[in-house]
Design a protein around this motif. Structure first.
Motif, PDB file in Angstrom:
ATOM      1  N   ASP A  95       0.836  -1.189   0.000  1.00  0.00           N
ATOM      2  CA  ASP A  95       0.000   0.000   0.000  1.00  0.00           C
ATOM      3  C   ASP A  95       0.880   1.252   0.000  1.00  0.00           C
ATOM      4  OD1 ASP A  95      -2.217   1.457  -0.086  1.00  0.00           O
ATOM      5  OD2 ASP A  95      -2.943   0.961   1.913  1.00  0.00           O
ATOM      6  N   THR A  96       0.309   2.287  -0.580  1.00  0.00           N
ATOM      7  CA  THR A  96       1.017   3.554  -0.654  1.00  0.00           C
ATOM      8  C   THR A  96       1.280   4.097   0.751  1.00  0.00           C
ATOM      9  OG1 THR A  96      -0.243   3.934  -2.628  1.00  0.00           O
ATOM     10  CG2 THR A  96       0.969   5.791  -1.760  1.00  0.00           C
ATOM     11  N   ALA A  97       2.412   4.681   0.941  1.00  0.00           N
ATOM     12  CA  ALA A  97       2.730   5.261   2.239  1.00  0.00           C
ATOM     13  C   ALA A  97       3.544   6.523   2.016  1.00  0.00           C
ATOM     14  CB  ALA A  97       3.508   4.269   3.080  1.00  0.00           C
ATOM     15  N   CYS A 126      -0.847  14.001  -8.210  1.00  0.00           N
ATOM     16  CA  CYS A 126      -0.585  15.300  -7.630  1.00  0.00           C
ATOM     17  C   CYS A 126      -0.457  15.138  -6.131  1.00  0.00           C
ATOM     18  CB  CYS A 126      -1.734  16.263  -7.932  1.00  0.00           C
ATOM     19  SG  CYS A 126      -3.265  15.765  -7.154  1.00  0.00           S
ATOM     20  N   SER A 127       0.118  16.100  -5.504  1.00  0.00           N
ATOM     21  CA  SER A 127       0.132  16.082  -4.056  1.00  0.00           C
ATOM     22  C   SER A 127       0.019  17.508  -3.566  1.00  0.00           C
ATOM     23  CB  SER A 127       1.394  15.408  -3.534  1.00  0.00           C
ATOM     24  OG  SER A 127       2.466  16.303  -3.602  1.00  0.00           O
ATOM     25  N   SER A 128      -0.445  17.630  -2.357  1.00  0.00           N
ATOM     26  CA  SER A 128      -0.612  18.955  -1.791  1.00  0.00           C
ATOM     27  C   SER A 128      -0.282  18.889  -0.309  1.00  0.00           C
ATOM     28  CB  SER A 128      -2.055  19.417  -1.993  1.00  0.00           C
ATOM     29  OG  SER A 128      -2.246  20.663  -1.369  1.00  0.00           O
ATOM     30  N   ILE A 129       0.275  19.964   0.185  1.00  0.00           N
ATOM     31  CA  ILE A 129       0.683  20.008   1.580  1.00  0.00           C
ATOM     32  C   ILE A 129      -0.048  21.164   2.237  1.00  0.00           C
ATOM     33  CG2 ILE A 129       2.660  20.233   3.133  1.00  0.00           C
ATOM     34  CD1 ILE A 129       4.360  19.371   0.635  1.00  0.00           C
ATOM     35  N   SER A 130      -0.582  20.935   3.416  1.00  0.00           N
ATOM     36  CA  SER A 130      -1.313  22.008   4.087  1.00  0.00           C
ATOM     37  C   SER A 130      -0.339  23.082   4.544  1.00  0.00           C
ATOM     38  CB  SER A 130      -2.106  21.456   5.265  1.00  0.00           C
ATOM     39  OG  SER A 130      -1.225  20.981   6.240  1.00  0.00           O
ATOM     40  N   PHE A 167      -4.706  10.368  -6.864  1.00  0.00           N
ATOM     41  CA  PHE A 167      -4.220   9.210  -7.595  1.00  0.00           C
ATOM     42  C   PHE A 167      -5.011   8.987  -8.874  1.00  0.00           C
ATOM     43  CE2 PHE A 167      -2.621   8.740  -3.425  1.00  0.00           C
ATOM     44  CZ  PHE A 167      -1.426   8.072  -3.568  1.00  0.00           C
ATOM     45  N   SER A 168      -4.400   8.255  -9.787  1.00  0.00           N
ATOM     46  CA  SER A 168      -5.058   8.007 -11.061  1.00  0.00           C
ATOM     47  C   SER A 168      -6.197   7.003 -10.905  1.00  0.00           C
ATOM     48  CB  SER A 168      -4.046   7.515 -12.084  1.00  0.00           C
ATOM     49  OG  SER A 168      -3.383   6.390 -11.600  1.00  0.00           O
ATOM     50  N   ASP A 169      -6.262   6.315  -9.765  1.00  0.00           N
ATOM     51  CA  ASP A 169      -7.390   5.412  -9.564  1.00  0.00           C
ATOM     52  C   ASP A 169      -8.579   6.137  -8.923  1.00  0.00           C
ATOM     53  OD1 ASP A 169      -6.533   5.818  -7.045  1.00  0.00           O
ATOM     54  OD2 ASP A 169      -6.183   3.725  -6.541  1.00  0.00           O
ATOM     55  N   SER A 170      -8.643   7.429  -9.099  1.00  0.00           N
ATOM     56  CA  SER A 170      -9.747   8.291  -8.645  1.00  0.00           C
ATOM     57  C   SER A 170      -9.757   8.527  -7.145  1.00  0.00           C
ATOM     58  CB  SER A 170     -11.130   7.747  -9.036  1.00  0.00           C
ATOM     59  OG  SER A 170     -11.119   7.253 -10.318  1.00  0.00           O
ATOM     60  N   SER A 171      -8.814   8.002  -6.440  1.00  0.00           N
ATOM     61  CA  SER A 171      -8.864   8.180  -4.986  1.00  0.00           C
ATOM     62  C   SER A 171      -8.022   9.373  -4.570  1.00  0.00           C
ATOM     63  CB  SER A 171      -8.353   6.923  -4.285  1.00  0.00           C
ATOM     64  OG  SER A 171      -6.998   6.737  -4.572  1.00  0.00           O
ATOM     65  N   LEU A 172      -8.366   9.857  -3.395  1.00  0.00           N
ATOM     66  CA  LEU A 172      -7.628  10.963  -2.806  1.00  0.00           C
ATOM     67  C   LEU A 172      -7.251  10.494  -1.407  1.00  0.00           C
ATOM     68  CD1 LEU A 172      -6.905  14.027  -3.171  1.00  0.00           C
ATOM     69  CD2 LEU A 172      -9.052  14.521  -2.071  1.00  0.00           C
ATOM     70  N   LYS A 173      -5.991  10.539  -1.082  1.00  0.00           N
ATOM     71  CA  LYS A 173      -5.564  10.027   0.209  1.00  0.00           C
ATOM     72  C   LYS A 173      -4.880  11.130   0.995  1.00  0.00           C
ATOM     73  CE  LYS A 173      -4.930   5.502  -1.828  1.00  0.00           C
ATOM     74  NZ  LYS A 173      -3.984   4.524  -2.370  1.00  0.00           N
ATOM     75  N   LEU A 195      -8.819   7.816   3.406  1.00  0.00           N
ATOM     76  CA  LEU A 195      -9.119   7.634   1.990  1.00  0.00           C
ATOM     77  C   LEU A 195     -10.384   8.398   1.648  1.00  0.00           C
ATOM     78  CD1 LEU A 195      -8.522   6.122  -0.667  1.00  0.00           C
ATOM     79  CD2 LEU A 195      -9.987   4.312   0.174  1.00  0.00           C
ATOM     80  N   TYR A 196     -10.298   9.259   0.652  1.00  0.00           N
ATOM     81  CA  TYR A 196     -11.478   9.971   0.172  1.00  0.00           C
ATOM     82  C   TYR A 196     -11.864   9.386  -1.170  1.00  0.00           C
ATOM     83  CZ  TYR A 196     -10.392  13.580   3.643  1.00  0.00           C
ATOM     84  OH  TYR A 196     -10.146  14.249   4.792  1.00  0.00           O
ATOM     85  N   GLN A 197     -13.030   8.811  -1.222  1.00  0.00           N
ATOM     86  CA  GLN A 197     -13.478   8.244  -2.487  1.00  0.00           C
ATOM     87  C   GLN A 197     -14.702   8.991  -2.963  1.00  0.00           C
ATOM     88  OE1 GLN A 197     -13.710   4.150  -1.235  1.00  0.00           O
ATOM     89  NE2 GLN A 197     -12.117   3.595  -2.686  1.00  0.00           N
ATOM     90  N   GLY A 198     -14.777   9.252  -4.225  1.00  0.00           N
ATOM     91  CA  GLY A 198     -15.919   9.987  -4.746  1.00  0.00           C
ATOM     92  C   GLY A 198     -15.742  10.329  -6.209  1.00  0.00           C
ATOM     93  N   HIS A 199     -14.517  10.649  -6.594  1.00  0.00           N
ATOM     94  CA  HIS A 199     -14.279  10.989  -7.990  1.00  0.00           C
ATOM     95  C   HIS A 199     -14.429   9.755  -8.866  1.00  0.00           C
ATOM     96  CE1 HIS A 199     -13.245  15.166  -7.807  1.00  0.00           C
ATOM     97  NE2 HIS A 199     -12.397  14.965  -6.819  1.00  0.00           N
TER      98      HIS A 199
END
Lengths: 537, 667
Positions: free
Chosen positions: A116-118, B352-356, B366-372, B411-415
């Motif tokens: 899994d991604t980490a 992409c990635s983003s930092i607060s 991610f390309s699998d539509s997920s946002l982590k 894990l944020y799923q929705g896209h």
């Protein structure tokens, strides 16, 4: 004119089964195909960039097609496609598609789930300077030319360039500081809490690998120079232990440098002040260390075991050496494991005991300290033999299972019935019969041995030394007895099982009485029991 | 039939003044008649010629043909677009003049006014001249028009663009346009790749907007200053006071804050020139001297917000003030510390990635539509608490003990498509994500759930960015628009159209009155959020723009492109200060340090580079002497990673630089 050749269109036309195409349309078709290809590639490049990649994948093309509201191709993702050149034509390529046996796919084990991604974090730079941690790129890259350098940094660049050529790896300042601090603490303040912290750090920190050769060298130097400083030696051995415990270090290549110092601390003639310092502890500690090293690297380092045991045996068998050296050797051999003890110590036990006997007796050896040393050696020998016994008896199944009360009682009667027979039988069996014969001996013989074991067990119990002690013995013993006398089928079976198990480890049966001869009752402390397991291991 | 055709040809030749051809034609015709063999001539050609002759009399065809050509040009491939667009202007003026010449004055006027805007930017002078042409006789009289009619326009064009154009003209049978192009344009077809935009900017360089046009736009007034009454301002005041009074008088600080507010309000009401306001501030800020010269933000002028800005809760405000007080001053001699977050085991799926802003949260799309989302504070004790926040299983947070999928992240799923961008709100309580499914989603990091779906774009949304104050955000899409949204409306507040290709990245100006967009058409545009107008065009990049950053004083824009070139633009006059060359591959991310003295850039070549901004961007003195380009931005430091392309960068409020990227294994 167009990058798409007429032939290509013809091939595609054939594959999709369009036959009635007039040759006039080829140029137009080619032009259009080229335009469409360019269009899709343009979108795919955008997708690639927004996926933060610099190499295009089939996914990008799929996404591009989706953007253009077209059906994606759904080829395998990633770059798994390999184009092959067609046999006869030089410009034709195709994607090989293998026939897959469905059954094979179904029956083959599931592939491992991908990890899994980490997210891991590290310091890329601290106030603009990159620390030389394993997460960062190696230092050489750092020295790569930086344009617009300030004039005063020119010297740095030059020296950096010089450094690069002859020296294979450069220690960062952080590591150098670390090394200095640790060695300093080891030498001067090994009793302080800081030293404990240092040891903990050595045993856990990643990224110390570049320091390993330096530490090994440091240990070797200090051991040879300061053999009379017990504190320092102890500290050094603890340092070595910490290095060994660190899971991130690969100490194997340096073992050949490390072992001499360790062995020195184990079997050296004088360690520290002979009279005031407790060098026995150091030898004990070092013996454990040797055991640890051999246990961990024995397999990979093929002659390590051999060399260590040879050195130790040499020290052990040499009567000119001091008792403390003998003690160290015995301890070392013990740490190598019971099988080594059996091979190296037990055959020489008798002769050695004869040698040591006079030294231990008050009337023959007047020197108090010498006598004490002899006793220590004797104790070490006893422990070695005892552990050997213990490990062998432990292999036997059912041995440790708790007996029922009734058996215990009956057995007690049986045991008390023939106390005199014990010695004679053991002598007969063990001293006179060749080993091989015993090993192939039948069940009845086996039972005989066990009976003796049981009987001996009782002798202790009667002595009141340990109530729990004989519990396990009666069980097997009873089975054997019943098997012979009453032919109970159940016990017969268990007897056979026991005999099978014993065939390999039959020696234990011999050992116990033999060692009993030598060491007396104290040997039975080593006979395994649930209670004693904790004590002796 | 035959005669009709001949007639048509005659009239055509006459009109065109091809007297010689007419003669030849007559001779041929006579020959033909003599032979009197009526071998059925190609009817197709006949028809074509007929329709052609008729079409000449229908001015609507001009209008139609031109508008078709125009829309085709605008939708052509990015690579060749700028070349094709050069063709439009000559076609336009000749269409107009043809119409005039044929006496369709009314139609000509209509035609002219409907397409005039396209060329207004570049050729406004010519257009005003041509506007005066009202009769066929004018064409003869007017020197300019006459020379236009007589001479041919030279246009450089590459082989493939030329083919494309011809194909289009043939396919659509737009004979009118073909005629004009053949008659008035001289193509210099060059083999190979299309020429770069900036190579010949003085020619017909850009679309509707070449260098001239850009200059014209760039003359518009722009208020690039900081927001008045910003937190930094307050800190300047309160900080000075605090240091004087040894931080004992907490109350005094409050009073001072209030005073400060009043003062700035008054300043705003006066509506006087900005400079006066600025002087006011400078005079009134005793703590400023202590903060050093490096803080350029302090000397920037102040402007009023044009949008209704959200109010900041006091506790958040206090924590920000605390951060500002603890800020490390960076300069070319004191470089920042860089904390790097490496994504491992991404299997090439991280887009992409983003930092607060405080660096405590890291999001990956991610390309699998997920946002982590990873909570970095918890990274150390990974095993302890595992929160799983799925879209539909929000309450699972309460049952911490249940190991529903041992994840170290939320894990944020929705896209339903690859996630291309993510952006944290300034206080870290919301997260925006944009995806190929053409939606933007708002997630609450407190509840770990999707809050709003913003649908409006028709194509993949490449980028989304929260405004510096939160609440508002901007998005950039493949549909060639950028849109401005507010969190509480599902419809966009503004649609910013004008780019000629995908809008790839978007960034807010620090005062929230402007946004900057970068596009695949190789330009950067700056938009007034309130009016929705384009106020700046920066032309100079040679390939598509991938990243943008706004300097904290609001004066400079940095942009990074596909080739690894970074450019700094002066917002006040729209000039490029200097290109920063050093990266060898795409620049994915740019960030200014909080006081604006350093620029950090992260690239696909697996390095983070630090650049000295002060060295080149010495404020305005050099502006008039144009010596801005002499100063070179200096590369201060190159920080290589092992093999991790740098996806995003963020300076925390305390000036700690956070970087993130995905470890690439196949290098």
């Amino acid at each position: 004119m167009s990058v798409v050749e007429k032939e290509t269109i013809q091939v595609v036309q054939q594959t999709i089964g369009v036959s009635n195409l007039s040759p006039d349309v080829y140029p137009d078709l080619a032009a259009d195909i080229e335009y469409r290809l360019r269009e899709i590639m343009q979108e795919a490049i955008k997708c690639m960039h927004h996926s933060k990649r610099t190499a295009m994948t089939s996914d990008d093309v799929d996404t591009a097609l989706q953007i253009r509201r077209m059906e994606p191709l759904y080829v395998g993702s990633g770059n798994s496609l390999r184009f092959k050149r067609a046999a006869r034509s030089k410009d034709m390529f195709y994607v090989e598609s293998k026939d897959v046996e469905l059954r094979e796919v179904i029956e083959s084990p599931l592939p491992k789930a991908p990890l899994d991604t980490a997210v891991v974090s590290h310091w890329l730079a601290i106030e603009g300077v990159q620390p030389a941690t394993p997460e960062n790129a190696p230092l050489e890259v750092l020295l790569a030319p930086v344009d617009n350098k300030k004039p005063d940094s020119k010297e740095d660049a030059i020296s950096g360039g010089e450094n690069k050529t002859p020296v294979k790896h450069v220690l960062s300042i952080e590591l150098q500081l670390y090394f200095e601090k640790v060695t300093d603490v080891t030498v001067s303040r090994s009793n302080s809490i800081i030293f404990d912290k240092a040891l903990l750090s050595l045993a856990t920190d990643a990224g110390l690998h570049p320091l390993v050769p330096y530490f090994v060298y440091f240990v070797a130097e200090e051991v040879t120079r300061k053999l009379n400083n017990l504190h320092l030696l102890f500290a050094l051995m603890r340092l070595v232990r910490s290095l060994l415990e660190n899971p991130h270090l690969h100490i194997e290549p340096y073992l050949h440098q490390l072992m001499p110092s360790v062995m020195t601390c184990l079997v050296s003639k004088n360690l520290g002040n002979k009279f005031t310092d407790n060098h026995w502890d150091l030898r004990n500690f070092t013996a454990n260390l040797v055991g640890l090293i051999c246990g961990r690297f024995g397999y990979g380092y093929h002659n390590l075991h051999l060399r260590v045991s040879r050195t130790l045996l040499h020290a052990f068998m040499d009567p000119t050496k001091t008792f403390s050296q003998h003690y160290g050797a015995i301890k070392g051999i013990t740490a190598l494991g019971p099988s080594v003890v059996r091979q190296l110590i037990l055959p020489n036990l008798d002769s050695y005991l004869q040698f040591i006997e006079p030294e231990m007796q008050l009337d023959k050896q007047k020197n108090e300290s010498r006598r004490q040393e002899a006793w220590r050696v004797h104790g070490a020998l006893m422990r070695a033999a005892g552990l050997c016994i213990y490990s062998q008896l432990r292999m036997i199944p059912n041995f440790l299972s708790p007996p029922t009360h009734s058996i215990w009682k009956r057995n007690g009667k049986f045991g008390t019935a023939n106390p005199n027979k014990r010695k004679a039988a053991s002598m007969n069996n063990l001293m006179e019969q060749p080993l091989k014969k015993v090993a192939t001996g039948d069940g009845s013989h086996l039972v005989k041995v066990e009976m003796q074991g049981a009987a001996s067990g009782f002798s202790i119990t009667r002595g009141g030394s340990d109530v729990g002690m004989p519990r396990y013995l009666p069980n097997d013993n009873m089975a054997g007895v019943n098997g012979r006398r009453d032919k109970f089928s159940a016990s017969q079976i268990s007897s056979i099982a026991v005999s099978r198990a014993w065939k390999k480890e039959i020696n234990a049966g011999h050992l116990l009485p033999k060692l009993y001869e030598i060491f007396g009752q104290s040997m039975f402390h080593f006979v395994p029991s649930p209670e004693l397991c904790n004590l002796h291991l | 039939m035959e005669e009709e055709l001949d007639k048509a040809v005659f009239t055509y030749l006459k009109k065109r003044g091809f007297t010689q051809t007419e003669l030849v034609f007559q001779q041929e015709k006579q020959n033909k008649n003599n032979k009197s063999d009526t071998d059925g001539s190609d009817t197709d050609v006949t028809k074509q010629i007929l329709t052609f002759s008729q079409s000449e009399n229908i001015p609507a065809l001009y209008q139609d043909g031109y508008s078709k050509l125009r829309s085709w040009t605008y939708s052509s491939l990015d690579l060749y677009k700028h070349e094709l667009i050069r063709v439009l202007y000559p076609v336009f003026i000749h269409c107009f003049m043809d119409l005039i010449a044929k006496g369709h004055l009314q139609e000509a006027r209509e035609f002219f006014s409907s397409f005039r805007e396209d060329h207004e930017m570049m050729h406004s002078r010519d257009l005003t001249k041509l506007e005066g042409v009202l009769s066929p006789s004018h064409l003869e009289e007017m020197e300019f028009a006459h020379s236009l009619r007589q001479s041919k326009v030279n246009i450089k064009i590459c082989q493939y663009s030329y083919e494309l154009l011809l194909q289009y003209l043939h396919k659509t049978q737009s004979i009118t346009m073909l005629g004009i192009i053949n008659e008035h344009i001289d193509f210099q077809v060059s083999p190979g790749q299309p020429s770069s935009i900036s190579d010949d900017a003085e020619a017909f360089s850009l679309v509707g907007s070449g260098q001239d046009a850009a200059n014209l736009i760039n003359q518009k007034e722009i208020h690039w200053g900081l927001l008045e009454d910003s937190l930094e301002d307050r800190l300047d005041k309160s900080g000075g006071l605090l240091s004087d009074s040894e931080k004992t008088e907490g109350d005094a600080k409050e009073v001072d804050l209030d005073e400060n507010k009043k003062k700035s309000l008054e300043g705003g009401k006066q509506g006087g020139p900005l400079k006066k306001l600025k002087k006011d501030k400078v005079g009134g800020g005793p703590g400023k001297g202590a903060r050093g010269d490096g803080d350029k933000a302090a000397s920037a002028p102040r402007v009023k917000p044009e949008l209704a800005l959200p109010t900041v809760p006091t506790d958040v405000e206090n924590s920000i003030l605390e951060d500002l007080r603890n800020r490390v001053q960076l300069s070319n001699s004191t470089l920042p510390s860089v904390c790097f977050y490496t994504f491992i085991n991404t299997h090439n799926g991280l887009n992409c990635s983003s930092i607060s802003h405080d660096g405590s949260l890291v999001a990956g799309g991610f390309s699998d539509s997920s946002l982590k989302v990873w909570d970095v504070a918890k990274l150390g004790r990974m095993s302890s608490s595992i929160i799983q926040g799925e879209n539909d299983a929000a309450p699972s947070e309460n049952t911490l003990g249940s190991n529903v999928g041992k994840r170290a992240y939320t894990l944020y799923q929705g896209h339903s498509g690859p996630v291309y961008s993510a952006s944290f709100s300034p206080f870290g309580d919301y997260l925006l994500s944009s995806s190929a499914d053409s939606t933007i989603r708002l997630w609450s990091t407190k509840f770990n759930a999707n809050v709003v779906v913003y649908k409006g774009h028709n194509y993949p949304v490449w980028d989304v960015q929260f405004s510096p104050v939160g609440h508002y955000f901007a998005s950039a899409s493949h549909d060639r628009t950028a849109r401005v949204w507010s969190m509480d409306r599902v419809q966009p507040l503004r649609i910013l159209a004008g780019h000629l290709s995908d809008v790839d990245c978007v960034q807010w100006h620090v005062n929230c009155n402007y946004i900057v967009t970068g596009s695949s058409d190789k330009t950067i545009r700056m938009w007034d959020v309130y009016t929705g107008n384009c106020v700046r065009i920066f032309i100079g990049h040679r390939c598509s723009i991938l990243s943008l950053a706004m300097s904290p004083d609001g004066r400079y824009v940095a942009s990074g492109d596909e080739d690894g070139t970074i450019m700094m633009w002066d917002v006040s006059n729209g000039r490029c200060i200097t290109p920063l060359v050093g990266h060898t591959s795409c620049v994915w991310s740019l960030a200014f340090s909080c006081e604006g003295s350093l620029l950090a850039s992260g690239s696909a070549d697996s390095t983070v580079k630090l650049w000295d901004v002060n060295a080149s961007a010495k404020p305005p003195k050099s502006e008039d002497t144009k010596s801005g380009s002499i100063n070179r931005l200096r590369s201060l430091k190159t920080l290589p990673t092992k093999s991790t392309p740098v996806y995003s960068l963020r300076f925390s409020r305390r000036n700690l630089l956070f970087a993130s990227g995905s470890l690439s294994t196949n290098v």
